[in-house]
Design a protein around this motif. Sequence first.
Motif, PDB file in Angstrom:
ATOM      1  N   ALA A  83       0.834  -1.208   0.000  1.00 21.05           N
ATOM      2  CA  ALA A  83       0.000   0.000   0.000  1.00 21.05           C
ATOM      3  C   ALA A  83       0.869   1.258   0.000  1.00 21.05           C
ATOM      4  O   ALA A  83       0.579   2.219  -0.729  1.00 21.05           O
ATOM      5  N   ASP A  84       1.926   1.250   0.790  1.00 21.10           N
ATOM      6  CA  ASP A  84       2.833   2.407   0.814  1.00 21.10           C
ATOM      7  C   ASP A  84       3.459   2.633  -0.561  1.00 21.10           C
ATOM      8  O   ASP A  84       3.556   3.763  -1.035  1.00 21.10           O
ATOM      9  N   ALA A  85       3.856   1.560  -1.220  1.00 23.85           N
ATOM     10  CA  ALA A  85       4.465   1.683  -2.549  1.00 23.85           C
ATOM     11  C   ALA A  85       3.459   2.166  -3.586  1.00 23.85           C
ATOM     12  O   ALA A  85       3.842   2.802  -4.578  1.00 23.85           O
ATOM     13  N   ASN A 108     -10.292 -14.519  15.094  1.00 23.72           N
ATOM     14  CA  ASN A 108     -11.359 -14.195  16.038  1.00 23.72           C
ATOM     15  C   ASN A 108     -12.582 -13.716  15.275  1.00 23.72           C
ATOM     16  O   ASN A 108     -12.468 -13.216  14.159  1.00 23.72           O
ATOM     17  N   PHE A 109     -13.750 -13.808  15.896  1.00 25.12           N
ATOM     18  CA  PHE A 109     -14.958 -13.356  15.215  1.00 25.12           C
ATOM     19  C   PHE A 109     -14.935 -11.860  14.970  1.00 25.12           C
ATOM     20  O   PHE A 109     -15.452 -11.380  13.984  1.00 25.12           O
ATOM     21  N   SER A 110     -14.321 -11.102  15.841  1.00 21.78           N
ATOM     22  CA  SER A 110     -14.185  -9.665  15.587  1.00 21.78           C
ATOM     23  C   SER A 110     -12.734  -9.396  15.231  1.00 21.78           C
ATOM     24  O   SER A 110     -12.408  -9.236  14.071  1.00 21.78           O
ATOM     25  N   GLY A 111     -11.869  -9.361  16.215  1.00 24.31           N
ATOM     26  CA  GLY A 111     -10.457  -9.150  15.933  1.00 24.31           C
ATOM     27  C   GLY A 111     -10.198  -7.836  15.231  1.00 24.31           C
ATOM     28  O   GLY A 111      -9.167  -7.649  14.607  1.00 24.31           O
ATOM     29  N   ASP A 112     -11.186  -6.937  15.286  1.00 24.23           N
ATOM     30  CA  ASP A 112     -11.089  -5.637  14.628  1.00 24.23           C
ATOM     31  C   ASP A 112     -10.910  -5.764  13.118  1.00 24.23           C
ATOM     32  O   ASP A 112     -10.269  -4.944  12.471  1.00 24.23           O
ATOM     33  N   GLN A 113     -11.525  -6.799  12.540  1.00 18.25           N
ATOM     34  CA  GLN A 113     -11.442  -7.009  11.099  1.00 18.25           C
ATOM     35  C   GLN A 113     -12.115  -5.898  10.306  1.00 18.25           C
ATOM     36  O   GLN A 113     -11.701  -5.609   9.185  1.00 18.25           O
ATOM     37  N   LEU A 114     -13.129  -5.263  10.877  1.00 21.52           N
ATOM     38  CA  LEU A 114     -13.751  -4.142  10.187  1.00 21.52           C
ATOM     39  C   LEU A 114     -12.722  -3.039   9.938  1.00 21.52           C
ATOM     40  O   LEU A 114     -12.739  -2.399   8.895  1.00 21.52           O
ATOM     41  N   TYR A 119      -9.367   0.216   6.374  1.00 20.41           N
ATOM     42  CA  TYR A 119      -8.036   0.575   5.865  1.00 20.41           C
ATOM     43  C   TYR A 119      -8.000   0.395   4.345  1.00 20.41           C
ATOM     44  O   TYR A 119      -7.517   1.284   3.611  1.00 20.41           O
ATOM     45  N   LEU A 120      -8.492  -0.751   3.869  1.00 17.62           N
ATOM     46  CA  LEU A 120      -8.500  -1.011   2.418  1.00 17.62           C
ATOM     47  C   LEU A 120      -9.363   0.017   1.685  1.00 17.62           C
ATOM     48  O   LEU A 120      -9.003   0.486   0.602  1.00 17.62           O
TER      49      LEU A 120
END
Length: 187
Positions: A83-85, A108-114, A119-120
């Motif tokens: 992403a930086d590149a 994990n069910f959440s794991g802060d995947q949102l 970010y994407l």
Amino acid sequence: MITVAVVFYSASGSTRQLAAAVAGGAATVPGVNVMQSEIASTDISAGRFCNSKLLEELTSADAIIFGSPTYMGSVSAQFKAFADASSECWEPQLWANKIAAGFTIGTNFSGDQLHTLQYLQILANQQGMLWVGLDNPGNQKGSELNRLGAQSGLIAHSADGLLDETDLLTAHYLGQRVAQLSKKFVG
């Protein structure tokens, strides 16, 4: 011919499985060429992504679907280096007006995947791209598409490396949706 690119990093293989399902879904749409590119450890030197050929290939695509496992609440370091590149494409807006989408997986069910999806999405927005999420509301029963209920993109879960069939079907659907919308938008 429309080109949909799927670019991802996978450490254990589960993100690679999702990427294959996303690419498979995009490939079901007539008139769509699919380019699948995995970010490799050899693409990174001293913490910097060094595969300018991949950035050029992505510039020629009509849509880019980003994928990364969720590590510590965000994308992997390898994806972050990519992403930086991609900032090389930012100033001249080489990816502007392309369709974009994303997917992630965590243990994990959440794991802060949102946050990974956000970010994407921010990466795509900074590039001037048009973000596509899922258009199905998710299912409280867990047996239909989008079982974890993320509208921003695909969130998958696997604690043991085995992917839930519903997550793979949702990945397939996401790829198909991006391909169809790309045809509408570009065509």
